[in-house]
Design a protein around this motif. Structure first.
Motif, PDB file in Angstrom:
ATOM      1  N   GLY A   3       3.195  12.872  -3.291  1.00 24.18           N
ATOM      2  CA  GLY A   3       3.988  12.269  -4.354  1.00 24.18           C
ATOM      3  C   GLY A   3       3.244  12.368  -5.671  1.00 24.18           C
ATOM      4  O   GLY A   3       2.868  13.460  -6.121  1.00 24.18           O
ATOM      5  N   GLU A   4       2.993  11.215  -6.292  1.00 22.83           N
ATOM      6  CA  GLU A   4       2.256  11.184  -7.546  1.00 22.83           C
ATOM      7  C   GLU A   4       0.748  11.227  -7.334  1.00 22.83           C
ATOM      8  O   GLU A   4      -0.008  11.380  -8.299  1.00 22.83           O
ATOM      9  CB  GLU A   4       2.625   9.920  -8.336  1.00 22.83           C
ATOM     10  CG  GLU A   4       4.105   9.823  -8.698  1.00 22.83           C
ATOM     11  CD  GLU A   4       4.433   8.547  -9.431  1.00 22.83           C
ATOM     12  OE1 GLU A   4       3.512   7.709  -9.589  1.00 22.83           O
ATOM     13  OE2 GLU A   4       5.590   8.374  -9.838  1.00 22.83           O
ATOM     14  N   ILE A  58     -11.376   6.269  -8.758  1.00 19.92           N
ATOM     15  CA  ILE A  58     -11.172   6.776  -7.411  1.00 19.92           C
ATOM     16  C   ILE A  58      -9.710   7.195  -7.271  1.00 19.92           C
ATOM     17  O   ILE A  58      -8.811   6.361  -7.372  1.00 19.92           O
ATOM     18  CB  ILE A  58     -11.544   5.717  -6.360  1.00 19.92           C
ATOM     19  CG1 ILE A  58     -13.031   5.359  -6.507  1.00 19.92           C
ATOM     20  CG2 ILE A  58     -11.265   6.225  -4.957  1.00 19.92           C
ATOM     21  CD1 ILE A  58     -13.468   4.221  -5.614  1.00 19.92           C
ATOM     22  N   LYS A  59      -9.494   8.471  -7.037  1.00 21.58           N
ATOM     23  CA  LYS A  59      -8.136   9.010  -6.920  1.00 21.58           C
ATOM     24  C   LYS A  59      -7.854   9.430  -5.493  1.00 21.58           C
ATOM     25  O   LYS A  59      -8.742   9.783  -4.754  1.00 21.58           O
ATOM     26  CB  LYS A  59      -7.956  10.195  -7.869  1.00 21.58           C
ATOM     27  CG  LYS A  59      -8.163   9.843  -9.339  1.00 21.58           C
ATOM     28  CD  LYS A  59      -7.992  11.054 -10.203  1.00 21.58           C
ATOM     29  CE  LYS A  59      -8.184  10.719 -11.687  1.00 21.58           C
ATOM     30  NZ  LYS A  59      -8.045  11.909 -12.556  1.00 21.58           N
ATOM     31  N   PRO A  83       0.835  -1.207   0.000  1.00 19.65           N
ATOM     32  CA  PRO A  83       0.000   0.000   0.000  1.00 19.65           C
ATOM     33  C   PRO A  83       0.867   1.253   0.000  1.00 19.65           C
ATOM     34  O   PRO A  83       1.917   1.297   0.659  1.00 19.65           O
ATOM     35  CB  PRO A  83      -0.793  -0.123   1.302  1.00 19.65           C
ATOM     36  CG  PRO A  83      -0.806  -1.594   1.602  1.00 19.65           C
ATOM     37  CD  PRO A  83       0.526  -2.100   1.133  1.00 19.65           C
ATOM     38  N   ARG A  84       0.423   2.267  -0.745  1.00 15.82           N
ATOM     39  CA  ARG A  84       1.187   3.507  -0.850  1.00 15.82           C
ATOM     40  C   ARG A  84       0.386   4.681  -0.315  1.00 15.82           C
ATOM     41  O   ARG A  84      -0.845   4.681  -0.333  1.00 15.82           O
ATOM     42  CB  ARG A  84       1.566   3.775  -2.306  1.00 15.82           C
ATOM     43  CG  ARG A  84       2.468   2.718  -2.917  1.00 15.82           C
ATOM     44  CD  ARG A  84       2.945   3.141  -4.301  1.00 15.82           C
ATOM     45  NE  ARG A  84       1.823   3.372  -5.207  1.00 15.82           N
ATOM     46  CZ  ARG A  84       1.971   3.840  -6.450  1.00 15.82           C
ATOM     47  NH1 ARG A  84       3.177   4.140  -6.904  1.00 15.82           N
ATOM     48  NH2 ARG A  84       0.901   4.011  -7.211  1.00 15.82           N
ATOM     49  N   ARG A  85       1.096   5.694   0.149  1.00 14.77           N
ATOM     50  CA  ARG A  85       0.432   6.903   0.627  1.00 14.77           C
ATOM     51  C   ARG A  85      -0.452   7.484  -0.470  1.00 14.77           C
ATOM     52  O   ARG A  85      -0.059   7.543  -1.633  1.00 14.77           O
ATOM     53  CB  ARG A  85       1.459   7.964   1.027  1.00 14.77           C
ATOM     54  CG  ARG A  85       2.363   7.586   2.158  1.00 14.77           C
ATOM     55  CD  ARG A  85       3.239   8.776   2.539  1.00 14.77           C
ATOM     56  NE  ARG A  85       4.487   8.329   3.146  1.00 14.77           N
ATOM     57  CZ  ARG A  85       5.625   8.218   2.500  1.00 14.77           C
ATOM     58  NH1 ARG A  85       5.686   8.527   1.214  1.00 14.77           N
ATOM     59  NH2 ARG A  85       6.706   7.801   3.127  1.00 14.77           N
ATOM     60  N   GLY A  86      -1.621   7.936  -0.079  1.00 12.68           N
ATOM     61  CA  GLY A  86      -2.540   8.570  -1.014  1.00 12.68           C
ATOM     62  C   GLY A  86      -3.557   7.636  -1.620  1.00 12.68           C
ATOM     63  O   GLY A  86      -4.556   8.103  -2.192  1.00 12.68           O
ATOM     64  N   PRO A 103       5.706  19.188   5.038  1.00 10.98           N
ATOM     65  CA  PRO A 103       4.282  19.529   4.904  1.00 10.98           C
ATOM     66  C   PRO A 103       3.717  19.035   3.568  1.00 10.98           C
ATOM     67  O   PRO A 103       4.349  19.175   2.518  1.00 10.98           O
ATOM     68  CB  PRO A 103       4.265  21.062   4.972  1.00 10.98           C
ATOM     69  CG  PRO A 103       5.543  21.420   5.662  1.00 10.98           C
ATOM     70  CD  PRO A 103       6.535  20.379   5.241  1.00 10.98           C
ATOM     71  N   VAL A 104       2.537  18.443   3.614  1.00  9.51           N
ATOM     72  CA  VAL A 104       1.869  17.988   2.400  1.00  9.51           C
ATOM     73  C   VAL A 104       1.302  19.213   1.678  1.00  9.51           C
ATOM     74  O   VAL A 104       0.658  20.066   2.291  1.00  9.51           O
ATOM     75  CB  VAL A 104       0.742  16.992   2.744  1.00  9.51           C
ATOM     76  CG1 VAL A 104      -0.057  16.638   1.493  1.00  9.51           C
ATOM     77  CG2 VAL A 104       1.337  15.739   3.366  1.00  9.51           C
ATOM     78  N   LYS A 105       1.538  19.294   0.376  1.00 12.85           N
ATOM     79  CA  LYS A 105       1.099  20.450  -0.401  1.00 12.85           C
ATOM     80  C   LYS A 105      -0.420  20.510  -0.470  1.00 12.85           C
ATOM     81  O   LYS A 105      -1.080  19.507  -0.726  1.00 12.85           O
ATOM     82  CB  LYS A 105       1.676  20.389  -1.816  1.00 12.85           C
ATOM     83  CG  LYS A 105       3.194  20.514  -1.858  1.00 12.85           C
ATOM     84  CD  LYS A 105       3.697  20.449  -3.290  1.00 12.85           C
ATOM     85  CE  LYS A 105       5.220  20.561  -3.341  1.00 12.85           C
ATOM     86  NZ  LYS A 105       5.727  20.475  -4.739  1.00 12.85           N
TER      87      LYS A 105
END
Length: 267
Positions: free
Chosen positions: A176-177, A266-267, A104-107, A147-149
């Motif tokens: 990230g992406e 779903i993004k 699993p990846r962030r986001g 910080p997350v943009k």
């Protein structure tokens, strides 16, 4: 209701009767004659149950969104599809991983068994992976001190249960992406400290009225809802163990109230 377990039981019963008829009962009947109903019905249902069980267990499983914790990404009433193999192939019912595929990846939006009650399925966004330090303070998310943009995208209004209008601010958040939308209600406190419960690895987290900081332990994930101020998530009940993972949500396949949502990714 444990649907996978029910499907497994039905599969064993119908499959067992089919095998019993093939190798034993059929010998005592005249050629081309049908067996009793309690043999013919299970034999007819067995292929259907086998296909459904295989699809739901290893490929794709449908879910319905029951709450607004993932607004604006997912709305109440959305029917979604979840990829069951992208995070590894697991044994049905036992949910034990037997073949790793991807981590699993962030986001990413993930469905998992609720840690406090594994009979319930939850859906949230992955914020922290094992080893990450997650901080949420003054409504700003920070991961590993970065910080997350966030980019403002105006206001967002929706109706809660009871016909209450909720006014929030919408932001685009980038990991990230991965880029997705979140809601923040500036009138709601950053944290409801009274709502934080005891949970495994609670010592990895520190809280105050402005937010929290958590170190994600190995084999666990930190999740949050996109509707940040209206979501029960890892901030309050803790980390998601790897063994609780169900799969990755990837598409909305139906919504009775809004047909334009059909087919949205779903993004």
């Amino acid at each position: 209701m444990n649907f996978p377990l029910i499907m497994l039981i039905l599969l064993v019963i119908t499959g067992g009767i089919s095998l019993l008829d093939r190798f034993a009962l059929r010998r005592h009947r005249a050629p081309e004659s049908q067996g009793p109903w309690w043999v013919e019905y299970p034999k007819s249902f067995f292929p259907v149950i086998l296909i459904v069980f295989f699809l739901r267990s290893f490929l794709v499983e449908p879910f319905k969104i029951p709450s607004g914790s993932m607004i604006p990404t997912l709305l109440v009433g959305d029917f979604i599809l979840v990829n069951k193999y992208t995070y590894g192939i697991r044994l049905p019912v036992a949910n034990v991983k037997i073949m790793p595929v991807n981590e699993p990846r962030r986001g990413e939006v993930m469905v998992f068994r609720y840690p406090e009650n594994p009979s319930m399925d939850y859906i949230k966004r992955i914020i922290g992976v094992p080893g990450d330090t997650v901080t949420y303070r003054d409504k700003q998310l920070t991961i590993n001190n970065i910080p997350v943009k966030m980019a403002s995208d105006g206001e967002y209004t929706y109706i809660e249960s009871g016909l209450n209008y909720v006014y929030s601010r919408r932001f685009h958040e980038s990991m990230g992406e991965q880029s997705h939308s979140i809601l923040i209600n500036p009138e709601v406190p950053d944290m409801h400290i009274a709502g934080v419960r005891p949970f495994p690895h609670r010592e990895n987290c520190s809280y105050n009225d402005r937010g929290f900081t958590c170190k994600v332990p190995e084999g666990n994930y930190f999740t949050m809802g996109d509707n940040r101020d209206s979501s029960s998530d890892s901030r309050y009940w803790g980390f998601v163990p790897e063994q609780n993972i169900v799969g990755k949500a990837f598409m909305i396949w139906w919504n009775f109230s809004d047909l334009t949502r059909i087919g949205l990714s779903i993004k």
